[in-house]
Scaffold this active site. Structure first.
Site, short mmCIF file in Angstrom:
data_model
loop_
_atom_site.label_atom_id
_atom_site.label_comp_id
_atom_site.label_asym_id
_atom_site.label_seq_id
_atom_site.Cartn_x
_atom_site.Cartn_y
_atom_site.Cartn_z
N GLY A 70 -15.86 35.89 -10.43
CA GLY A 70 -16.17 37.28 -10.03
C GLY A 70 -15.71 37.44 -8.69
O GLY A 70 -15.31 38.52 -8.45
N ASP A 91 -19.69 33.07 -21.19
CA ASP A 91 -21.24 32.71 -20.73
C ASP A 91 -22.01 31.93 -22.03
O ASP A 91 -22.89 31.31 -21.87
CB ASP A 91 -21.82 33.82 -20.08
#
Length: 201
Positions: A70, A91
């Site tokens: 990120g 994820d």
């Protein structure tokens, strides 16, 4: 809430690292895949035999790659549509491996059906939480509410497994059943949020 708070705090550390990696032409997608692969490998090799403390520490390190990719996306100005899809998919893979490996440990290694049930409930609920959000967003509906988002679920789970690996009694059972209850409640929150936000009120 914890997702926002944790990312805001940790970004002070990850943003400089992410910027450095971007300057050296490392792709955020590569970091995502490597972090996921290592998380899965650590989970399936350390948790089933019962190395809960070691597994917790190693898995936690590689799950932090989720914050690093990120930071890299922010450094580049955008992560791209595919990057977002890849991150979400990875994820789910990492979460499934962690919960699945612990489920194997509970049912096969220790024969503890009660812990296994709590882990199974949490595993299924975690996938439903993510699916409801994605499906609602595809319909133009927001369904982001929930007391147990991914960060909360992983913190509760890994704190429980880590302390259990250190020999602290009862904490894992409290963590697992607390997590199961919060996860099921969050499914209800997401569905109710989608119902309230549906087109036409």
């Amino acid at each position: 809430m914890l997702n926002v708070f944790a990312r805001s705090s940790v970004s002070r550390l990850t943003d400089p690292i992410g910027g450095w990696l971007v300057r050296h032409r490392v792709s955020p997608n590569v970091v995502t895949v490597v972090g996921t692969g290592c998380s899965v490998l650590a989970a399936v090799t350390l948790f089933p035999p019962g190395f809960l403390l070691a597994g917790t520490l190693v898995v936690t390190v590689f799950l932090l790659f989720d914050l690093l990719d990120g930071a890299m996306a922010r450094a580049r100005g955008s992560g791209g549509d595919f990057g977002a899809v890849l991150d979400a998919g990875c994820d789910r893979i990492a979460d499934g491996a962690v919960f699945g490996a612990l489920l194997w440990w509970a049912l096969v290694t220790t024969g503890d059906e009660v812990r296994g049930l709590a882990l199974l409930i949490s595993l299924v609920a975690a996938q439903v939480i993510s699916y409801v959000k994605a499906r609602a967003e595809a319909q133009g509906i927001s369904a982001t509410a929930g007391v147990a988002e991914r960060a909360e679920r992983l913190v509760v789970l890994l704190v429980g497994t880590g302390l259990h690996g250190m020999g602290v009694p009862y904490v894992l059972d409290v963590a697992l059943w607390g997590l199961a209850a919060m996860s099921v409640f969050t499914v209800g929150q997401r569905l109710f949020g989608a119902y309230r936000g549906r087109r036409g009120g």
